[in-house]
Design a protein around this motif. Structure first.
Motif, PDB file in Angstrom:
ATOM      1  N   UNK A 158      43.934  33.354  81.609  1.00 11.66           N
ATOM      2  CA  UNK A 158      44.599  32.046  81.764  1.00 11.66           C
ATOM      3  C   UNK A 158      45.885  31.941  80.943  1.00 11.66           C
ATOM      4  N   UNK A 159      45.822  32.463  79.724  1.00 12.39           N
ATOM      5  CA  UNK A 159      46.974  32.313  78.821  1.00 12.39           C
ATOM      6  C   UNK A 159      48.122  33.225  79.252  1.00 12.39           C
ATOM      7  N   UNK A 162      49.916  31.645  82.209  1.00 14.64           N
ATOM      8  CA  UNK A 162      50.856  30.572  81.852  1.00 14.64           C
ATOM      9  C   UNK A 162      52.105  31.143  81.167  1.00 14.64           C
TER      10      UNK A 162
ATOM     11  N   UNK B 171      49.230  26.671  76.453  1.00 16.55           N
ATOM     12  CA  UNK B 171      48.117  27.431  77.058  1.00 16.55           C
ATOM     13  C   UNK B 171      46.832  27.437  76.229  1.00 16.55           C
ATOM     14  N   UNK B 172      46.965  27.520  74.911  1.00 18.52           N
ATOM     15  CA  UNK B 172      45.751  27.654  74.091  1.00 18.52           C
ATOM     16  C   UNK B 172      44.896  26.383  74.122  1.00 18.52           C
ATOM     17  N   UNK B 174      45.062  24.060  76.618  1.00 22.58           N
ATOM     18  CA  UNK B 174      44.636  23.821  78.007  1.00 22.58           C
ATOM     19  C   UNK B 174      43.366  24.572  78.349  1.00 22.58           C
ATOM     20  N   UNK B 175      43.269  25.787  77.813  1.00 21.19           N
ATOM     21  CA  UNK B 175      42.123  26.632  78.160  1.00 21.19           C
ATOM     22  C   UNK B 175      40.806  25.935  77.782  1.00 21.19           C
ATOM     23  N   UNK B 178      40.156  23.408  80.609  1.00 16.54           N
ATOM     24  CA  UNK B 178      39.946  24.149  81.859  1.00 16.54           C
ATOM     25  C   UNK B 178      38.551  24.777  81.895  1.00 16.54           C
TER      26      UNK B 178
END
Lengths: 422, 422
Positions: A158-159, A162, B171-172, B174-175, B178
């Motif tokens: 995921x990271x 992005x 990103x960190x 959001x994960x 998610x």
């Protein structure tokens, strides 16, 4: 190293000084691409072919801070060049067979040197001549499915995904396609001088652009194009950006990459194949039978390309999707259903925007007879309208093909009836 | 300035040395938030209240490279703190009335100092006590509509919009959402020690998670959450992140912002309001009439919040949408229809993930009677399932409320019938 604005005269010096591609004693010659009719490139960038006496050659591509064709009046980010070399690297890790090999990257000077694919031909001009490429649908389906799958979050962390989205956010180049593909207000038409345009052609375009329901659907598709951050897309995958022969296919010109919908490249490309399908009702070359066969060839490319896409995507999924996805093939099927609907819509958008405007379109411009050319345009606009408006009803590639063929049949029936009356 | 890992003892020195918030001679006291039951914060960050003798006070929030509650074993990016101060600035430019005032930002030390909203209460704990906030639905609808509209590309320049998307890619953080909102495999449950959990509760959760069709729909909603880059969203808008009284509302804790779907915050928040609706069937306080009235209050909050959202969004559109959008209200209506369907789905996701797991949920945990608590959980899971599975059929907020009320009525009918038989 300061910026070197290369000219045909200094390209050789640059290649010899800053790369080891050719031995020091090689006798090099240089040709600026864009001088020939079927060169296809050299519209946006400065592109040079450098060859030695043995016939070994490479391409050097340099971006300047404007569009080459329009000069300094139309500025354009030079970062496109660095992004292009980086996206070639990303894609080469996935499908090296479909990319030119990269030899040398010089970000400071916005240039890179890569494999000369001059042994191959630009697909668009070959299709106009009626050439066939039996391996193309499989190659293209394979390229698109793997590129899309392996740059999506179905596969990537995921990271990391992005991080790629930011690296290839590419806002200045994206704005070009976001405007010309979906809106009537094309800044290109406003800023450059175009031929005055055939009044019949302009009226046909106007009629379509004035249809409110269509404009709303174009806004919806534009929303998908701009907001759906799914996988790295090429962004400008038309038949002039495909170099091809009977065995090999190379994708070029990757200045528009961004994290977008997996359907957008396929739709854009299929729009281009439909132009050829339509044009071959009107080409004077060959016989009625050979022209029909060639139209069928184009339809088969569309069908087989998308069928191959779904097949390869499924294989990638079964092998390499994260377990949480792999366990749910129903989700993959849902993604592929959305893909088909969106491909249908994006194919229509490409045709509405291109044929609905008066920018050149080689596939139709080659038709010498003006009535034929306008007939091709009219049919293209009718098909485009149907692809955009009916996309939600489409469940398979066969549904898309049925739509194209039904509109075509009706169109020629109406034309015939009108002719019989007059 | 090197990193100062502040402690209650050094906070005052820091405030006096690096800010001008208080006069040099002020006598300051400090309190670390998180010590009290209803403090609500202090789980993720170090949060201090600094007050002078006159009662003036501010909040200092410092991020450390881990989750405070779990210690160094659960690392977390400190960049969340800088992002939070920046998103407060962005949102303060749109709706200053709903944000705490920012006094001081120190990115190097991952801290900022902002208005103490201690005069207000944390909404969740007030709802649990049966307090009402008649202005809340209008305030929240207004906040969400304006935040969503003015950070979307309907209003912003395309290039600015993509710049914001990158700046808040986050990103960190959001994960975290998610994962916990859409997947069973919550890393939080794996990494921290939770109470063993009531076996009845665990069975109810298991039953739901084993439903394949639901899991596929959760993946689809997760896809929207991850891929739809529409407007800046809060990302963690639950009732503990709302400070409120009868007149004022302030939104806090903005560490999860990202460019996401406009529906996600509304859906997430509505899930929380539904918990209160359900809990008030079981609270022992008040009378049957007062409890019914309070449940109606929660339903009205949901209806009025979404109605206000659509009203304010429409006004923003008519005033400030780019002309190419403003000319097509049909497109706005299409966006609002998608919004309603997605809100329905995201509300369900929040409930599936929270009630389907065994992490604490104050709204239900306050119910002393275990049978009541499990009845609330069961009903919540049934409603959640319906919201996720039926979202495509939903056309209006009334449809969502009908769904909630219908499932509730049926549930209690079944319970009554079972009771009468036994």
């Amino acid at each position: 190293m300061s910026f070197k604005d290369l000219t045909p005269n200094t390209v050789i010096e640059y290649i010899q000084s800053y790369t080891n591609i050719f031995p020091a004693e090689a006798k090099l010659t240089v040709y600026e691409i864009g001088a020939g009719d079927d060169d296809g490139d050299g519209f946006v960038n400065h592109v040079y072919r450098i060859s030695d006496a043995d016939g070994k050659s490479v391409i050097l591509k340099q971006a300047k801070p404007y569009l080459k064709a329009f000069g300094a009046g139309v500025p354009l980010t030079t970062r496109r060049n660095q992004l292009e070399s980086e996206i070639i690297k990303v894609r080469s890790a996935i499908t090296p067979e479909y990319l030119p090999t990269m030899y040398h990257v010089d970000a400071a000077n916005n240039l890179f040197v890569y494999e000369d694919c001059g042994r191959l031909k630009i697909m668009r001009f070959e299709l106009i001549k009626g050439k066939t490429f039996p391996k193309f649908p499989k190659q293209m389906g394979d390229f698109l499915a793997k590129s899309n799958f392996y740059t999506s979050e179905i596969y990537l962390d995921q990271i990391v995904h992005k991080g790629l989205a930011c690296k290839f956010m590419n806002p200045e180049m994206r704005v070009i396609m976001e405007t010309i593909l979906f809106l009537r207000e094309s800044f290109i038409e406003a800023e450059i001088e175009l031929p005055a345009g055939d009044p019949n052609h302009i009226i046909m375009g106007d009629l379509l652009w004035e249809k409110r329901e269509l404009r709303v659907e174009l806004l919806k598709l534009r929303g998908i194009f701009m907001k759906k951050s799914e996988c790295l897309v090429h962004g400008d995958l038309h038949t002039s950006n495909i170099m091809i022969d009977e065995n090999e296919m190379k994708i070029i010109d990757m200045e528009y990459p961004f994290m977008g919908p997996s359907s957008s490249d396929t739709g854009y490309l299929i729009g281009n194949l439909i132009y050829e399908y339509i044009a071959w009702f009107h080409h004077p070359e060959g016989t009625q039978t050979s022209r029909r066969a060639y139209r069928q060839e184009m339809i088969d490319y569309i069908r087989n390309l998308m069928t191959e896409y779904q097949k390869v995507y499924t294989v990638c999924w079964e092998q390499d999707a994260k377990p949480m996805y792999r366990d749910y093939p129903e989700y993959r099927e849902a993604l592929l259903r959305d893909y088909i609907k969106e491909v249908c819509g994006f194919a229509g958008c490409q045709m509405v925007s291109r044929v609905g405007g008066i920018v050149p379109l080689p596939d139709f411009d080659v038709l010498q007879n003006l009535a034929s050319r306008n007939s091709a345009r009219r049919l293209a606009l009718l098909i485009a309208d149907a692809l955009v408006m009916k996309r939600e009803e489409v469940e398979s590639v066969d549904d898309i093909i049925n739509l194209i063929e039904t509109i075509t049949t009706r169109y020629f029936e109406v034309m015939k009836a009108l002719k019989n009356r007059s």
